[in-house]
Design an enzyme around this catalytic site. Structure first.
Site, PDB file in Angstrom:
ATOM      1  N   ARG A 194       0.826  -1.213   0.000  1.00 13.67           N
ATOM      2  CA  ARG A 194       0.000   0.000   0.000  1.00 13.67           C
ATOM      3  C   ARG A 194       0.858   1.260   0.000  1.00 13.67           C
ATOM      4  O   ARG A 194       0.386   2.344  -0.383  1.00 13.67           O
ATOM      5  CB  ARG A 194      -0.935   0.004   1.210  1.00 13.67           C
ATOM      6  CG  ARG A 194      -1.800  -1.249   1.312  1.00 13.67           C
ATOM      7  CD  ARG A 194      -2.468  -1.362   2.668  1.00 13.67           C
ATOM      8  NE  ARG A 194      -2.989  -2.695   2.899  1.00 13.67           N
ATOM      9  CZ  ARG A 194      -2.266  -3.702   3.393  1.00 13.67           C
ATOM     10  NH1 ARG A 194      -0.987  -3.495   3.709  1.00 13.67           N
ATOM     11  NH2 ARG A 194      -2.796  -4.884   3.575  1.00 13.67           N
ATOM     12  N   LYS A 238     -13.103  -1.168 -10.343  1.00 12.08           N
ATOM     13  CA  LYS A 238     -14.093  -1.962  -9.618  1.00 12.08           C
ATOM     14  C   LYS A 238     -14.751  -1.151  -8.515  1.00 12.08           C
ATOM     15  O   LYS A 238     -15.983  -1.066  -8.422  1.00 12.08           O
ATOM     16  CB  LYS A 238     -13.448  -3.212  -9.016  1.00 12.08           C
ATOM     17  CG  LYS A 238     -14.402  -4.013  -8.142  1.00 12.08           C
ATOM     18  CD  LYS A 238     -13.694  -5.206  -7.521  1.00 12.08           C
ATOM     19  CE  LYS A 238     -14.655  -5.985  -6.648  1.00 12.08           C
ATOM     20  NZ  LYS A 238     -15.072  -5.210  -5.464  1.00 12.08           N
TER      21      LYS A 238
END
Length: 344
Positions: A194, A238
């Site tokens: 991340r 998404k």
């Protein structure tokens, strides 16, 4: 500085707003995984950072009480300003009871459980803070995300004050996170894959939209906002396309200010209500394998494959004042508002 956990502590430093539990439940909303900067500092009192100020909030009967730290020298906080900050943050201009009735009429599951979970609403957060925070939610759970965001703020954010010897920091500025060595520092803090997305997104916003440009995405058509966000590192199609409830309706009406339309939320509810269900705040659909080391990339992950990881929806990023995908008791069907929501 000493923590003030009730209006009886220095009454002159507390203010209140009319706010019945049907409109807002602090315990449900602030612990839901929408935000990661609040903690229950004493039973019924919630302390956190909002707008680079440190607050303690408490609900008593039909009043929302609050105190702001660091403004003691003025005797009282600026009531008009701070009242408006809270109204905007909790979207108190939108009444929930009518929405609950509408969703109950449209959805049997919502109708069955809604009375046990009143006052659940979406926070209207700072877009930069919420976007970067939700990038950290990939393959993660609430308690760990909260710890990560705390480390992020301590390492890069401005020191605001100490409460009972606990240091409190603001969320970092974009410039603080856009440095060349930010990714390495974040990896050292346990952010794993991340780190690349947080630092990369910060740099991309600085070089492109800027913080104000990101905020202006609240006002543009959904497709345009999604296109802009999908250009950022770590933000995929998404999540930005899975929740359509935040897009302006054809008549320009804002559809909702309560997050009662999430499929992932219903997974959370199932975990809460079934025997042996998860109790650690795990974000449904984003649970790392048990053998994944802390901060490591899970085997077969999108990041490991070089694919941009799923990212927060527009609404979770504070860009819309509408329903979003969050791990809390957001129970209605998105179909009732013309969209099917998914996890993000």
């Amino acid at each position: 500085m000493k923590l003030r956990d009730a209006p009886s502590a220095c009454p002159s430093l507390w203010r209140s707003l009319p706010c019945p539990p049907a409109e807002l439940r602090l315990d449900l909303v602030l612990s839901s995984g929408q935000t990661f900067r609040w903690w229950e500092s004493s039973p019924g009192a919630w302390t956190g950072v909002l707008g680079e100020r440190v607050w303690t909030l408490r609900q008593e009967r039909n009043r929302l009480w609050y105190t702001v730290y660091g403004e003691e020298q003025d005797g009282r906080p600026d009531g008009a300003e701070t009242d408006q900050i809270l109204r905007d943050y909790f979207q108190l201009d939108v009444g929930l009871p009518a929405l609950y009735r509408a969703w109950g009429a449209a959805d049997p599951l919502f109708r069955k459980v809604a009375n046990d979970f009143p006052g659940v609403r979406v926070l209207r957060q700072d877009p930069v803070e919420c976007l970067l925070s939700f990038i950290c939610t990939s393959n993660n759970h609430i308690s760990r995300i909260t710890a990560m965001i705390e480390r992020l703020c301590q390492a890069f954010g401005r020191h605001l004050c100490c409460l009972d010897s606990r240091p409190i920091h603001a969320f970092p500025s974009l410039s603080a996170l856009a440095g060349a060595d930010t990714e390495a520092q974040l990896r050292a803090l346990g952010f794993g894959y991340r780190a690349k997305f947080v630092s990369g997104t910060a740099r991309a916003i600085v070089k492109g939209l800027g913080a104000e440009g990101l905020r202006r995405l609240r006002t543009v058509p959904y497709a345009e906002a999604r296109r802009e966000l999908c250009a950022l590192p770590g933000v995929g199609t998404k999540a930005t396309s899975s929740v359509g409830c935040g897009a302006p309706a054809l008549d320009g009406r804002r559809r909702s200010s309560s997050a009662l339309t999430s499929a992932r939320a219903r997974s959370w509810l199932a975990a809460r209500t079934r025997p042996g269900g998860a109790k650690d705040g795990t974000i449904a659909g984003a649970v790392p394998p048990k053998d994944t080391p802390e901060g490591a990339e899970p085997p077969g992950s999108a990041a490991e494959a070089g694919i941009t990881a799923p990212a927060p929806s527009l609404e979770c990023a504070g860009l819309r004042a509408a329903a979003c995908s969050l791990p809390t008791v957001f129970l209605g069907r998105a179909a009732a508002w013309g969209s099917e929501a998914g996890g993000g």
